[in-house]
Scaffold this active site. Sequence first.
Site, PDB file in Angstrom:
ATOM      1  N   ARG A 105       0.856  -1.181   0.000  1.00 63.15           N
ATOM      2  CA  ARG A 105       0.000   0.000   0.000  1.00 63.15           C
ATOM      3  C   ARG A 105       0.895   1.235   0.000  1.00 63.15           C
ATOM      4  O   ARG A 105       1.919   1.278   0.687  1.00 63.15           O
ATOM      5  CB  ARG A 105      -0.892   0.029   1.249  1.00 63.15           C
ATOM      6  CG  ARG A 105      -2.070  -0.929   1.207  1.00 63.15           C
ATOM      7  CD  ARG A 105      -3.104  -0.543   0.148  1.00 63.15           C
ATOM      8  NE  ARG A 105      -4.260  -1.434   0.137  1.00 63.15           N
ATOM      9  CZ  ARG A 105      -4.394  -2.468  -0.687  1.00 63.15           C
ATOM     10  NH1 ARG A 105      -3.449  -2.769  -1.566  1.00 63.15           N
ATOM     11  NH2 ARG A 105      -5.488  -3.208  -0.642  1.00 63.15           N
ATOM     12  N   GLU A 133      -3.753   6.902  -4.618  1.00 65.79           N
ATOM     13  CA  GLU A 133      -3.866   6.499  -6.019  1.00 65.79           C
ATOM     14  C   GLU A 133      -5.322   6.565  -6.484  1.00 65.79           C
ATOM     15  O   GLU A 133      -6.218   6.343  -5.681  1.00 65.79           O
ATOM     16  CB  GLU A 133      -3.293   5.082  -6.220  1.00 65.79           C
ATOM     17  CG  GLU A 133      -4.006   4.008  -5.436  1.00 65.79           C
ATOM     18  CD  GLU A 133      -3.327   2.647  -5.551  1.00 65.79           C
ATOM     19  OE1 GLU A 133      -2.105   2.539  -5.333  1.00 65.79           O
ATOM     20  OE2 GLU A 133      -4.055   1.682  -5.849  1.00 65.79           O
ATOM     21  N   HIS A 176      -0.980  -0.249  -9.983  1.00 70.44           N
ATOM     22  CA  HIS A 176      -1.625  -1.226  -9.078  1.00 70.44           C
ATOM     23  C   HIS A 176      -2.068  -2.486  -9.834  1.00 70.44           C
ATOM     24  O   HIS A 176      -3.257  -2.812  -9.875  1.00 70.44           O
ATOM     25  CB  HIS A 176      -2.807  -0.582  -8.342  1.00 70.44           C
ATOM     26  CG  HIS A 176      -3.189  -1.320  -7.097  1.00 70.44           C
ATOM     27  ND1 HIS A 176      -3.671  -0.709  -5.973  1.00 70.44           N
ATOM     28  CD2 HIS A 176      -3.155  -2.644  -6.792  1.00 70.44           C
ATOM     29  CE1 HIS A 176      -3.927  -1.606  -5.039  1.00 70.44           C
ATOM     30  NE2 HIS A 176      -3.627  -2.804  -5.527  1.00 70.44           N
TER      31      HIS A 176
HETATM   32  C1  8YV Z   1      -7.322  -5.374  -5.332  1.00 71.89           C
HETATM   33  C2  8YV Z   1      -5.364  -5.307  -3.713  1.00 71.89           C
HETATM   34  O1  8YV Z   1      -7.576  -5.773  -6.619  1.00 71.89           O
HETATM   35  O2  8YV Z   1      -6.270  -7.287  -2.829  1.00 71.89           O
HETATM   36  C3  8YV Z   1      -5.797  -6.176  -2.589  1.00 71.89           C
HETATM   37  O3  8YV Z   1      -5.675  -5.765  -1.433  1.00 71.89           O
HETATM   38  O4  8YV Z   1      -4.615  -4.410  -3.517  1.00 71.89           O
HETATM   39  C4  8YV Z   1      -5.836  -5.575  -5.093  1.00 71.89           C
HETATM   40  O5  8YV Z   1      -5.482  -6.863  -5.405  1.00 71.89           O
HETATM   41  C5  8YV Z   1      -7.728  -3.937  -5.189  1.00 71.89           C
HETATM   42  O6  8YV Z   1      -7.451  -3.475  -3.890  1.00 71.89           O
HETATM   43  C6  8YV Z   1      -9.245  -3.755  -5.475  1.00 71.89           C
HETATM   44  O7  8YV Z   1     -10.020  -4.074  -4.364  1.00 71.89           O
END
Ligand code: 8YV
Length: 320
Positions: A240, A269, A287
């Site tokens: 993150r 983001e 991402h």
């Molecule tokens: C998600 C991510 O696709 O799973 C997570 O925590 O960061 C990603 O894989 C994104 O957060 C959408 O919810």
Amino acid sequence: MSERHRLLITRRMPDAVTRRAQSDYDAVINPDDRIMPEAEWLAAAEGKDALMIASSEKITSDVVDRLPGSVRMIATYSVGYEHIDVAAVKASGRIVTNTPDVLNEAVADIAMLCLLGAARRSYEGQTLVRNGAWVGWHATMLLGKDLTGARLGILGMGGIGRAVARRARGFGLEIHYHNRSRLPEDQEEGATFHESAESLASVSDFLSISCPSTEETRGMINDDLIARMPPDAVLVNTARGDIVDDDAVIAALTSSRLFAAGLDVFRGEPALDARYRDLPNVFLLPHLGSATVNTRNAMGFCCLDNLDAFFAGKPCPTAL
Ligand code: 8YV
């Protein structure tokens, strides 16, 4: 035929997930995938039995107070759940689930892409070729960093961290890690445990972040931690954006205190700190960690498995 439960899915899903959701639920799906303002998705949640959300929908305690009473369960299409006040959801008597494990391998692949992309100056190389500015081979052109024999520090040795370690060993990296608690020896697979992030930083020629964003980890990669890293280190973040202090990282990249960074995630983001765009020594991705067909399907199926279990009166497999 038994009555189908009403489900709001706040974002567009891959086809296989949409098909299953529509066949098993009375599902309303965000038609154009525009991120819905809070008031809009809360209104759409009226009369629904459950929500399938993504990290774009923030479930604060205030939102929990305003959730329609009909909503009894929330499944987030993510492993990360920093966008959810889990305690408040549970205190309201609702169940909340996430999607652990199914995305470990895909995210670890992107961590290696970021690591290699940064270490081997891929952005600069791509730019040279695409701009037609490449004048030919030079013995000293775009020299990068070797992985073989270097030390990789992994911050957060959960499923994703361990999947990164497995890949990195194949590149000849020596694995070090810091985690809330030390792993059992069979899971360490020879990796060296560090009691603190500071100790980990001091041996990290490469530092890869794979811990959740929590009160404890937010802003953890700051001036002090970077100062402890060996000169010319490479930072990788697939976890993150708010775990890094952007001012500290940008200053270290600008002064070449850090050799490079490979970043897949950003604070705020998609509105990342614009200074990253001008730095040649960052390899940037939007991402993409879990973005493969199989993984995004598996994440959706994990949400639906949880919903199915909940409505069958069974324990949810990945309840928080
Ligand atoms: C998600 C991510 O696709 O799973 C997570 O925590 O960061 C990603 O894989 C994104 O957060 C959408 O919810």
